[in-house]
Design a protein around this motif. Structure first.
Motif, PDB file in Angstrom:
ATOM      1  N   THR A 191       0.811  -1.221   0.000  1.00  0.00           N
ATOM      2  CA  THR A 191       0.000   0.000   0.000  1.00  0.00           C
ATOM      3  C   THR A 191       0.841   1.266   0.000  1.00  0.00           C
ATOM      4  O   THR A 191       0.282   2.357  -0.030  1.00  0.00           O
ATOM      5  CB  THR A 191      -0.906   0.009   1.230  1.00  0.00           C
ATOM      6  N   LEU A 192       2.172   1.134   0.045  1.00  0.00           N
ATOM      7  CA  LEU A 192       3.060   2.293   0.120  1.00  0.00           C
ATOM      8  C   LEU A 192       3.582   2.639  -1.265  1.00  0.00           C
ATOM      9  O   LEU A 192       3.891   1.758  -2.066  1.00  0.00           O
ATOM     10  CB  LEU A 192       4.229   2.015   1.070  1.00  0.00           C
ATOM     11  N   LYS A 193       3.699   3.918  -1.509  1.00  0.00           N
ATOM     12  CA  LYS A 193       4.178   4.406  -2.792  1.00  0.00           C
ATOM     13  C   LYS A 193       5.695   4.581  -2.777  1.00  0.00           C
ATOM     14  O   LYS A 193       6.291   4.879  -1.748  1.00  0.00           O
ATOM     15  CB  LYS A 193       3.520   5.759  -3.114  1.00  0.00           C
ATOM     16  N   VAL A 194       6.278   4.398  -3.933  1.00  0.00           N
ATOM     17  CA  VAL A 194       7.693   4.700  -4.161  1.00  0.00           C
ATOM     18  C   VAL A 194       7.764   5.923  -5.060  1.00  0.00           C
ATOM     19  O   VAL A 194       7.160   5.939  -6.141  1.00  0.00           O
ATOM     20  CB  VAL A 194       8.422   3.510  -4.803  1.00  0.00           C
ATOM     21  N   THR A 195       8.454   6.948  -4.612  1.00  0.00           N
ATOM     22  CA  THR A 195       8.531   8.201  -5.377  1.00  0.00           C
ATOM     23  C   THR A 195       9.852   8.270  -6.120  1.00  0.00           C
ATOM     24  O   THR A 195      10.877   7.771  -5.646  1.00  0.00           O
ATOM     25  CB  THR A 195       8.408   9.413  -4.434  1.00  0.00           C
ATOM     26  N   ILE A 196       9.816   8.901  -7.274  1.00  0.00           N
ATOM     27  CA  ILE A 196      11.005   9.083  -8.089  1.00  0.00           C
ATOM     28  C   ILE A 196      10.978  10.487  -8.665  1.00  0.00           C
ATOM     29  O   ILE A 196       9.918  10.995  -9.048  1.00  0.00           O
ATOM     30  CB  ILE A 196      11.091   8.013  -9.208  1.00  0.00           C
ATOM     31  N   ALA A 197      12.128  11.119  -8.700  1.00  0.00           N
ATOM     32  CA  ALA A 197      12.253  12.485  -9.202  1.00  0.00           C
ATOM     33  C   ALA A 197      13.567  12.624  -9.956  1.00  0.00           C
ATOM     34  O   ALA A 197      14.542  11.916  -9.681  1.00  0.00           O
ATOM     35  CB  ALA A 197      12.194  13.497  -8.051  1.00  0.00           C
ATOM     36  N   VAL A 198      13.575  13.525 -10.946  1.00  0.00           N
ATOM     37  CA  VAL A 198      14.755  13.784 -11.765  1.00  0.00           C
ATOM     38  C   VAL A 198      15.173  15.229 -11.517  1.00  0.00           C
ATOM     39  O   VAL A 198      14.352  16.149 -11.636  1.00  0.00           O
ATOM     40  CB  VAL A 198      14.473  13.551 -13.258  1.00  0.00           C
ATOM     41  N   HIS A 199      16.436  15.426 -11.168  1.00  0.00           N
ATOM     42  CA  HIS A 199      16.958  16.753 -10.859  1.00  0.00           C
ATOM     43  C   HIS A 199      18.180  17.027 -11.721  1.00  0.00           C
ATOM     44  O   HIS A 199      18.904  16.106 -12.126  1.00  0.00           O
ATOM     45  CB  HIS A 199      17.349  16.868  -9.385  1.00  0.00           C
ATOM     46  N   GLU A 200      18.410  18.309 -11.944  1.00  0.00           N
ATOM     47  CA  GLU A 200      19.638  18.746 -12.601  1.00  0.00           C
ATOM     48  C   GLU A 200      20.597  19.268 -11.545  1.00  0.00           C
ATOM     49  O   GLU A 200      20.201  20.009 -10.639  1.00  0.00           O
ATOM     50  CB  GLU A 200      19.334  19.833 -13.634  1.00  0.00           C
ATOM     51  N   THR A 201      21.869  18.877 -11.642  1.00  0.00           N
ATOM     52  CA  THR A 201      22.878  19.284 -10.678  1.00  0.00           C
ATOM     53  C   THR A 201      24.000  20.010 -11.406  1.00  0.00           C
ATOM     54  O   THR A 201      24.049  20.052 -12.642  1.00  0.00           O
ATOM     55  CB  THR A 201      23.444  18.061  -9.939  1.00  0.00           C
TER      56      THR A 201
END
Length: 531
Positions: A284-294
């Motif tokens: 029931t738990l979500k996995v989050t993913i994000a894309v960033h510029e460094t």
């Protein structure tokens, strides 16, 4: 007569006396001679006795020496027997205790190899000889283990390559079936085909991770691809991704892409990290993913709220994900958990970096750092796929964009340009210097907005990316002319507008996702590794 008889008697007496004296003298002489002989014999006897005494003394000394030697030999024999017994005990201890402990130590380094049973022998020649035996045994076992492990990895690489080729052919066949039976009358068949396609994709990923952990390549090649498209593709490789994964959140501000040589490796690494996070999180738990510029490239951040790791597991993860340490199949457990080992090989090969730490949700946060050398700036005449998410914007500029969007759209319609899609309104141009992840649609004609000083400084601080151009770039004027010639329907067939294409693809993907959700079971079958 009397005188004559007296004379005769005297004569006879004298004669008897003379004879007696002669006999006495003779006897005396004989006795003297015998006495001399006896004295000589006695002297000889004494000499013999002295000789015997001397010989007896010599034999006594020899006997004492022999006794001492016998005693010394007996002592030496007892010492040799004691040393032999001690050697036998230590040898038995070496065979029964130390060598099995060494074998366990080679499998599990935390197992301690015991020393000599008799601590008094520590540092002696016997101890050094036993250590030499253990060292030689260790070298032989390691050399043989490496040889066997390399042979096993070669066999696995060959097998996975052949099976992956067949699975990719099956994927092409399934894609052809989807194209041939994409009508509404084949909804049930398409649902089954989509389920098979998803399972086939999971099989391909499992074969990929096993082969890469054994030194193989990903087995697929791509062109320069938008980074956000690779992330979307990685999300689609995880089972039940529609229900378990939230995102990706696109924080890129430029048209950042990945060079062709590393595109599939980054997609594979991201998919494996996502699958690992999903597998070790509650359903029931979500996995989050994000894309960033460094400043040094780009980063893909994955957060889960799963069971997390302990200190030993974090240490093992750091060792495997760094790719700096050789990994053997026997070190990956039974059954082998090859996920982190495969990621480590790709990280070491392409100069990337993967770090894991405790996330804010109590689980694990995995960050994939992609260096600038692997990134490119995509050409201006290309756009990400329609499935790529729009860049995340600030709240205040978004509100301003919502207020100005109707006016900009009306102006664009009056000037004869393409209308803006109502499903995804375009933010203000001042806050979108580069169309990083927009869908395939023309930009609305709006008045140029002033760029603020902080935004200008922020854009100038970013390192420039390598420029990639197509071999035959399309001219904007020619495309505009072609669209203008056929827009009224009199010069030829009507061209599909970007908005119509977006709507069609959106409907197709919505139906595909619905079919996958119905075809796939609710329980997880994606057995991943790592934690």
């Amino acid at each position: 007569m009397p005188s004559d008889s007296f004379s005769v008697a005297m004569v006879i007496c004298v004669a008897v006396l003379v004879l007696a004296l002669a006999g006495v003298v003779t006897l005396y002489l004989r006795l003297r001679g015998r006495l001399g002989q006896a004295r000589g014999q006695l002297a000889q006897t004494r000499q013999a006795q002295d000789h015997l005494t001397r010989e007896s003394s010599a034999w006594s000394q020899r006997l004492l020496q022999a006794e001492r030697k016998a005693q010394e030999n007996a002592d030496l024999l007892r010492e040799v027997r004691a040393q032999h017994d001690l050697l036998r005990v230590e040898t038995d201890h070496l065979i029964s205790k130390r060598i099995p402990a060494l074998l366990s130590h080679l499998r599990s380094p935390h197992v301690i190899v015991p020393g000599m049973q008799n601590q008094a022998l520590a540092g002696t020649d016997l101890d050094r000889q036993h250590r030499a035996i253990l060292d030689a045994l260790t070298r032989g076992i390691r050399d043989e283990s490496e040889r066997i492990d390399e042979a096993a990895q070669a066999v696995i690489r060959g097998a996975m390559s052949r099976v992956q080729t067949q699975a990719l052919r099956a994927q092409d066949l399934l894609a052809g079936v989807q194209q041939r039976y994409s009508g509404d009358e084949h909804t049930a068949l398409l649902r089954e085909v989509l389920g098979l396609d998803m399972f086939n994709e999971l099989i391909i990923r499992r074969m990929q991770v096993t082969g890469i952990a054994c030194g193989a390549t990903p087995g697929l090649s791509r062109d320069d691809t938008y980074l956000v498209d690779l992330v979307v593709g990685a999300v689609s490789r995880v089972e039940n991704f529609e229900l378990r994964i939230e995102g990706p959140a696109n924080h890129l501000r430029r048209r950042i892409g990945v060079a062709a040589r590393a595109a599939e490796s980054i997609l594979f690494t991201t998919a494996e990290l996502l699958a690992n996070a999903v597998h070790h999180s509650h359903g029931t738990l979500k996995v989050t993913i994000a894309v960033h510029e460094t400043n040094n490239g780009a980063a893909i951040v994955i957060d889960d709220a799963g069971v997390g790791l302990n200190e030993d597991q974090y240490a093992r993860a750091g060792r495997l994900l760094s790719g700096n340490h050789p990994v053997r199949l026997v070190d990956l457990g039974n059954p082998p958990r090859t996920g982190w080992a495969a990621i480590g090989r790709q990280v070491a090969h392409y100069g990337m970096q993967v770090t894991v730490k405790k996330s804010a949700f109590g689980g694990v946060q995995a960050v994939l750092n992609i260096p600038t050398a692997l990134l490119v700036e995509m050409p201006e005449d290309t756009r990400p796929s329609v499935l790529a998410p729009e860049p995340v914007r600030a709240v205040a500029p978004a509100a301003t964009a919502i207020r100005r969007e109707p006016m900009a759209a009306a102006t664009a319609v009056q000037q004869g340009s393409t209308a803006v899609s109502a499903h995804r309104p375009e933010p203000v141009a001042a806050h979108r210097p580069e169309p990083v992840a927009s869908s395939v649609r023309p930009q609305p004609v709006t008045a140029p907005q002033p760029v603020t000083a902080p935004q200008q400084r922020q854009a100038e601080d970013l390192a420039p990316l390598p420029q990639r151009r197509r071999q035959s770039p399309r001219s904007a004027s020619s495309s505009t002319t072609t669209t203008g010639d056929h827009s009224d329907g009199t010069g030829g067939r009507l061209l599909t507008t970007p908005e119509e294409a977006q709507k069609r693809w959106g409907d197709f993907q919505a139906g595909a996702e619905a079919g996958r959700r119905e075809a796939l079971p609710t329980e997880q079958h994606d057995i991943t590794e790592g934690k």
